[in-house]
Motif scaffolding. Structure first.
Motif, PDB file in Angstrom:
ATOM      1  N   ALA A  62      -6.230  -0.946  -4.903  1.00 51.22           N
ATOM      2  CA  ALA A  62      -5.918  -2.218  -4.244  1.00 51.22           C
ATOM      3  C   ALA A  62      -4.642  -2.048  -3.431  1.00 51.22           C
ATOM      4  N   TYR A  63      -4.636  -2.673  -2.251  1.00 50.34           N
ATOM      5  CA  TYR A  63      -3.441  -2.631  -1.419  1.00 50.34           C
ATOM      6  C   TYR A  63      -3.311  -3.934  -0.634  1.00 50.34           C
ATOM      7  N   GLN A 108       3.296  -2.654   7.681  1.00 48.08           N
ATOM      8  CA  GLN A 108       3.380  -3.199   6.330  1.00 48.08           C
ATOM      9  C   GLN A 108       2.033  -3.093   5.614  1.00 48.08           C
ATOM     10  N   GLN A 109       1.784  -1.932   5.040  1.00 48.78           N
ATOM     11  CA  GLN A 109       0.629  -1.718   4.166  1.00 48.78           C
ATOM     12  C   GLN A 109       1.184  -1.074   2.899  1.00 48.78           C
ATOM     13  N   ASP A 110       0.944  -1.711   1.773  1.00 46.24           N
ATOM     14  CA  ASP A 110       1.543  -1.254   0.524  1.00 46.24           C
ATOM     15  C   ASP A 110       0.496  -1.127  -0.575  1.00 46.24           C
ATOM     16  N   GLU A 127      -7.245   0.822   8.787  1.00 41.93           N
ATOM     17  CA  GLU A 127      -6.909   2.244   8.890  1.00 41.93           C
ATOM     18  C   GLU A 127      -6.307   2.748   7.573  1.00 41.93           C
ATOM     19  N   PHE A 128      -5.409   1.969   6.979  1.00 40.53           N
ATOM     20  CA  PHE A 128      -4.801   2.347   5.707  1.00 40.53           C
ATOM     21  C   PHE A 128      -5.878   2.569   4.652  1.00 40.53           C
ATOM     22  N   GLY A 129      -6.866   1.670   4.609  1.00 38.81           N
ATOM     23  CA  GLY A 129      -7.966   1.815   3.655  1.00 38.81           C
ATOM     24  C   GLY A 129      -8.779   3.070   3.903  1.00 38.81           C
TER      25      GLY A 129
END
Length: 191
Positions: free
Chosen positions: A74-75, A82-84, A124-126
């Protein structure tokens, strides 16, 4: 009602192919924490996921057939940078493992609420997170949010680059915004 819909959607995603004997699904949960998401909407996302994972239907879908499991991460996402990561890849192979994951979701506190909606960067982060996932038969990103991309490129850009090849992207729309984000999700997010 919305929480039941989240549980039904999650259950359908998990149960799509129960013939896989090991990791049947790598599931990345992408939660919108941009400035348009108020405290009620944030709670809807977090508690909706927690209740969905606690439901008998979802637990059964995760643990069926015997020996199968799901990997979940999970993020949170908001602005362009800001992707954490909220929870790194976790193997859900027992009811206690599922309940521990739910406890982790419930214990988390939102770190900020002042950035724009960079949904493209969130997707993109995912996709990059999927590169670190355990080997699983299916790879899915569930993107929740209450609006449209308004910071940088949208999710469709990363579809065009091929970054999302082999990854299903679902949309969990928080309705109430004007314009209604449902059409945006249908056109630009779902993959």
């Amino acid at each position: 009602m919305k929480l039941r819909l989240a549980a039904a959607a999650l259950s359908a995603t998990l149960a799509a192919d129960t013939a896989w004997a090991e990791c049947k699904l790598a599931l990345a949960l992408a939660l919108d924490i941009s400035s348009s998401v108020d405290a009620r909407e944030y709670e809807l996302q977090m508690e909706g996921l927690a209740q969905a994972f606690e439901s008998d239907a979802v637990i059964q879908a995760i643990l069926t057939p015997e020996g199968a499991h799901v990997a979940v991460a999970a993020y949170e996402w908001s602005g362009y940078q800001q992707q954490d990561l909220l929870a790194d890849w976790t193997i859900l192979d027992s009811e206690p493992a599922i309940r521990t994951f739910v406890s982790r979701l419930r214990a988390h506190r939102r770190p900020y609420a002042e950035f724009a909606t960079a949904m493209g960067k969130g997707v993109e982060f995912g996709a990059l997170l999927m590169r670190e996932a355990p080997p699983c038969k299916r790879r899915v990103i569930d993107v929740s949010g209450d609006g449209q991309n308004n910071d940088g490129v949208g999710p469709d850009y990363f579809v065009a680059t091929g970054l999302l090849e082999g990854i299903t992207v679902n949309g969990l729309v928080i309705q109430g915004a004007v314009p209604d984000p449902s059409r945006y999700y249908e056109k630009y997010v779902l993959h």
